[in-house]
Write a protein that holds these residues in place. Sequence first.
Motif, PDB file in Angstrom:
ATOM      1  N   TYR A  81      17.247   1.452 -13.929  1.00  8.69           N
ATOM      2  CA  TYR A  81      18.390   1.026 -13.116  1.00  8.69           C
ATOM      3  C   TYR A  81      18.846   2.127 -12.160  1.00  8.69           C
ATOM      4  N   SER A  82      19.402   1.691 -11.045  1.00  8.90           N
ATOM      5  CA  SER A  82      19.949   2.641 -10.050  1.00  8.90           C
ATOM      6  C   SER A  82      20.672   1.857  -8.977  1.00  8.90           C
ATOM      7  N   GLY A  83      21.383   2.598  -8.122  1.00  6.32           N
ATOM      8  CA  GLY A  83      21.963   1.970  -6.942  1.00  6.32           C
ATOM      9  C   GLY A  83      20.843   1.590  -5.977  1.00  6.32           C
ATOM     10  N   SER A  84      21.258   0.961  -4.885  1.00 14.22           N
ATOM     11  CA  SER A  84      20.270   0.443  -3.941  1.00 14.22           C
ATOM     12  C   SER A  84      19.565   1.569  -3.174  1.00 14.22           C
ATOM     13  N   GLY A  85      18.294   1.354  -2.887  1.00 18.44           N
ATOM     14  CA  GLY A  85      17.539   2.275  -2.033  1.00 18.44           C
ATOM     15  C   GLY A  85      17.128   3.566  -2.699  1.00 18.44           C
ATOM     16  N   LEU A  86      17.062   3.584  -4.032  1.00 18.32           N
ATOM     17  CA  LEU A  86      16.734   4.841  -4.724  1.00 18.32           C
ATOM     18  C   LEU A  86      15.334   4.830  -5.356  1.00 18.32           C
ATOM     19  N   GLY A  87      14.565   3.777  -5.141  1.00 17.63           N
ATOM     20  CA  GLY A  87      13.163   3.836  -5.555  1.00 17.63           C
ATOM     21  C   GLY A  87      12.733   2.926  -6.689  1.00 17.63           C
ATOM     22  N   LYS A  88      13.563   1.948  -7.084  1.00 21.08           N
ATOM     23  CA  LYS A  88      13.166   1.058  -8.189  1.00 21.08           C
ATOM     24  C   LYS A  88      11.945   0.212  -7.797  1.00 21.08           C
ATOM     25  N   THR A  89      12.052  -0.443  -6.645  1.00 15.31           N
ATOM     26  CA  THR A  89      10.934  -1.294  -6.226  1.00 15.31           C
ATOM     27  C   THR A  89       9.683  -0.450  -6.007  1.00 15.31           C
ATOM     28  N   LEU A 143      17.790   7.380   4.589  1.00 13.62           N
ATOM     29  CA  LEU A 143      17.167   8.636   5.029  1.00 13.62           C
ATOM     30  C   LEU A 143      15.945   8.330   5.889  1.00 13.62           C
ATOM     31  N   GLU A 144      15.153   7.355   5.433  1.00 13.18           N
ATOM     32  CA  GLU A 144      13.978   6.952   6.219  1.00 13.18           C
ATOM     33  C   GLU A 144      14.417   6.434   7.587  1.00 13.18           C
ATOM     34  N   GLY A 145      15.521   5.673   7.572  1.00 13.05           N
ATOM     35  CA  GLY A 145      16.052   5.124   8.826  1.00 13.05           C
ATOM     36  C   GLY A 145      16.400   6.247   9.800  1.00 13.05           C
ATOM     37  N   ASP A 193       1.638   8.443  -5.797  1.00 12.34           N
ATOM     38  CA  ASP A 193       1.356   9.606  -4.938  1.00 12.34           C
ATOM     39  C   ASP A 193       2.421   9.789  -3.867  1.00 12.34           C
ATOM     40  N   SER A 194       2.928   8.674  -3.335  1.00 12.07           N
ATOM     41  CA  SER A 194       3.892   8.814  -2.235  1.00 12.07           C
ATOM     42  C   SER A 194       5.327   8.906  -2.762  1.00 12.07           C
ATOM     43  N   PHE A 195       5.504   8.931  -4.075  1.00 14.92           N
ATOM     44  CA  PHE A 195       6.841   9.021  -4.661  1.00 14.92           C
ATOM     45  C   PHE A 195       7.210  10.493  -4.860  1.00 14.92           C
ATOM     46  N   VAL A 196       8.300  10.930  -4.247  1.00 13.23           N
ATOM     47  CA  VAL A 196       8.703  12.335  -4.370  1.00 13.23           C
ATOM     48  C   VAL A 196       9.530  12.501  -5.646  1.00 13.23           C
ATOM     49  N   VAL A 197       9.035  13.346  -6.544  1.00  7.30           N
ATOM     50  CA  VAL A 197       9.703  13.493  -7.834  1.00  7.30           C
ATOM     51  C   VAL A 197      10.739  14.618  -7.755  1.00  7.30           C
ATOM     52  N   ALA A 238       8.480  14.945   3.130  1.00  9.58           N
ATOM     53  CA  ALA A 238       7.326  14.079   2.857  1.00  9.58           C
ATOM     54  C   ALA A 238       7.254  12.949   3.888  1.00  9.58           C
ATOM     55  N   LYS A 239       8.400  12.330   4.172  1.00  9.86           N
ATOM     56  CA  LYS A 239       8.393  11.201   5.125  1.00  9.86           C
ATOM     57  C   LYS A 239       8.028  11.676   6.524  1.00  9.86           C
ATOM     58  N   SER A 240       8.503  12.883   6.894  1.00  9.88           N
ATOM     59  CA  SER A 240       8.284  13.341   8.268  1.00  9.88           C
ATOM     60  C   SER A 240       6.822  13.703   8.500  1.00  9.88           C
ATOM     61  N   PRO A 251       0.822  -1.224   0.000  1.00  9.66           N
ATOM     62  CA  PRO A 251       0.000   0.000   0.000  1.00  9.66           C
ATOM     63  C   PRO A 251       0.848   1.263   0.000  1.00  9.66           C
ATOM     64  N   LYS A 252       2.049   1.158   0.573  1.00  9.58           N
ATOM     65  CA  LYS A 252       2.870   2.357   0.748  1.00  9.58           C
ATOM     66  C   LYS A 252       3.534   2.843  -0.550  1.00  9.58           C
ATOM     67  N   TYR A 253       3.762   1.915  -1.470  1.00 11.96           N
ATOM     68  CA  TYR A 253       4.530   2.276  -2.671  1.00 11.96           C
ATOM     69  C   TYR A 253       3.618   2.681  -3.827  1.00 11.96           C
TER      70      TYR A 253
HETATM   71  P1  ADP Z   1      15.452   0.122  -4.529  1.00  9.93           P
HETATM   72  O1  ADP Z   1      14.450  -0.875  -5.020  1.00  9.93           O
HETATM   73  O2  ADP Z   1      15.986   1.009  -5.610  1.00  9.93           O
HETATM   74  O3  ADP Z   1      16.556  -0.509  -3.716  1.00  9.93           O
HETATM   75  P2  ADP Z   1      13.245   1.053  -2.921  1.00  9.93           P
HETATM   76  O4  ADP Z   1      12.227   1.270  -3.977  1.00  9.93           O
HETATM   77  O5  ADP Z   1      13.105  -0.172  -2.075  1.00  9.93           O
HETATM   78  O6  ADP Z   1      14.720   1.109  -3.523  1.00  9.93           O
HETATM   79  O7  ADP Z   1      13.284   2.350  -1.994  1.00  9.93           O
HETATM   80  C1  ADP Z   1      13.832   2.350  -0.682  1.00  9.93           C
HETATM   81  C2  ADP Z   1      12.929   3.159   0.229  1.00  9.93           C
HETATM   82  O8  ADP Z   1      12.980   4.522  -0.153  1.00  9.93           O
HETATM   83  C3  ADP Z   1      11.470   2.744   0.138  1.00  9.93           C
HETATM   84  O9  ADP Z   1      10.871   2.822   1.407  1.00  9.93           O
HETATM   85  C4  ADP Z   1      10.853   3.778  -0.792  1.00  9.93           C
HETATM   86  O10 ADP Z   1       9.501   4.006  -0.521  1.00  9.93           O
HETATM   87  C5  ADP Z   1      11.690   4.999  -0.500  1.00  9.93           C
HETATM   88  N1  ADP Z   1      11.830   5.854  -1.685  1.00  9.93           N
HETATM   89  C6  ADP Z   1      12.702   5.707  -2.699  1.00  9.93           C
HETATM   90  N2  ADP Z   1      12.567   6.714  -3.596  1.00  9.93           N
HETATM   91  C7  ADP Z   1      11.588   7.504  -3.119  1.00  9.93           C
HETATM   92  C8  ADP Z   1      11.002   8.722  -3.594  1.00  9.93           C
HETATM   93  N3  ADP Z   1      11.401   9.318  -4.714  1.00  9.93           N
HETATM   94  N4  ADP Z   1       9.996   9.253  -2.858  1.00  9.93           N
HETATM   95  C9  ADP Z   1       9.594   8.685  -1.703  1.00  9.93           C
HETATM   96  N5  ADP Z   1      10.116   7.550  -1.195  1.00  9.93           N
HETATM   97  C10 ADP Z   1      11.104   6.966  -1.894  1.00  9.93           C
END
Ligand code: ADP
Length: 451
Positions: A155-163, A318-320, A123-127, A290-292, A118-120
Amino acid sequence: MSRTPQEIWQAVLGELQLQINKTNFITWLKPTKGLSLDNNVFTVGVPNSFVGEWLEKRWINLIKKTLASTLGCDTGVKIQVGFGLLNTTVNGNAASHRQIQEPEHRKDQHGVVCPFFPKYTFDSFVVSDSNRIAYSAALGVAQNPAKTYNPLFIYSGSGLGKTHLLQAIGHTAWNSGYNVLYSNGEQFTNEFINSLRYHTTEDFRLKYRTPDILLMDDVQFFSGKEQTQETFFYTFNDLHNSSHQIVISCDQPPKSLPHLVERLRSRFEWGIIVDITPPDYEARLAILKAKSECCPVPFPQEALETIAKMPIDNIRELEGCINKVMACASIFNEPLTSEVVLKAIEDIYKHRQESRLTPQQILEQVASHYDSTTQAILNKKRDRSTTFLRYIVIYLIREQCSLSLSNIGDFLGYKDHTSILYGYDKVVKALKKDENLKQSVEKIIQELKNL
Ligand code: ADP
Ligand code: MG
């Protein structure tokens, strides 16, 4: 399709893991189980009453909130000591163990519950500039599957929003009635191997060749697995020929994926390839803001700016930070000032903060350790062993200096941050296998400390 209580609980734990710091998660939540969902009350099994009481006291609201967002409706939560069928709850009540009833309103017309996080969502993606193209391409594909880009390769490094983006495509398309399947490189590989072992190749084929949209996350996992690659190649062809959409994510572009058969590489390059780069200061601040907003205590702008200034490339990290700051502020009952923020996250980034080493010192030390020169290491047209020295420099800078990927790229003359990640990963992998390399790297670190 109904999920078992344990499957639901796993999804809830996955979400909670992102919201609670690691030590708390391992201590209090990891040893729990989802036991039943009965009359809109979800029962969680805990190993002893101490854990139970702690969960009741500290995490019950967060658990309720996360459970509600996973199930799509408000649900009561009962904590039960032990994992058996009938047992005592923390409050002394009895709980029974039954198959769950799915809430009605999150099912599609066939009664299937939305399978996406539900979280992904979009709308919740910051562009920001770092992900704008990937975002637009993903949205285009979600709204018009197989009409714009096919495949879409992100493609991207880890934690940048692919999933996040893949799941957002899933949500949007699923809500419009498309049959969408989300999988990842590891799951596909395991299911393929199991289908051979248990003679269920037809089921496997059907599963992957019927969806209108196939979202395949983390295909770097296919590296070096030729049979899996071949199977994915035929799956890809089948879907593409029938005008079904394919979306792929990977930690690097197709051209630099090692051990990938050429024909699959060329398929990956058929549609559009987009990357997500690490967020700059403004983008980090926007994401943190947005996260805060989901936090119960307001975050002052100053506190957000303090975190945004840290050299953190990874949005998961950053979320951590936000979660860590929230936890510390609530434990010590303090307002969120910059000092509280720094105190809360200092242990995470202490070693980066304290580092007084410069990239130039690391470059020089690697050159002198290996009897090479800094010019040779910086020269990209050199032989493989000198190239590997550059990867060692990348590795050491990432580990020892507080620099973002783009800063490291600037220092070494790379335009593309994925080259930095590529070199870094090469060394991480080599260190696991090569004892001599490990000793050399440790020695260089020691030499750097003595500078
Ligand atoms: P990846 O698959 O690239 O490793 P994720 O999609 O799992 O990265 O993203 C890691 C975390 O960061 C997730 O909780 C995701 O919701 C958040 N995140 C990544 N990009 C954004 C963004 N542009 N806006 C809001 N949250 C983001
Ligand atoms: Mg991912």
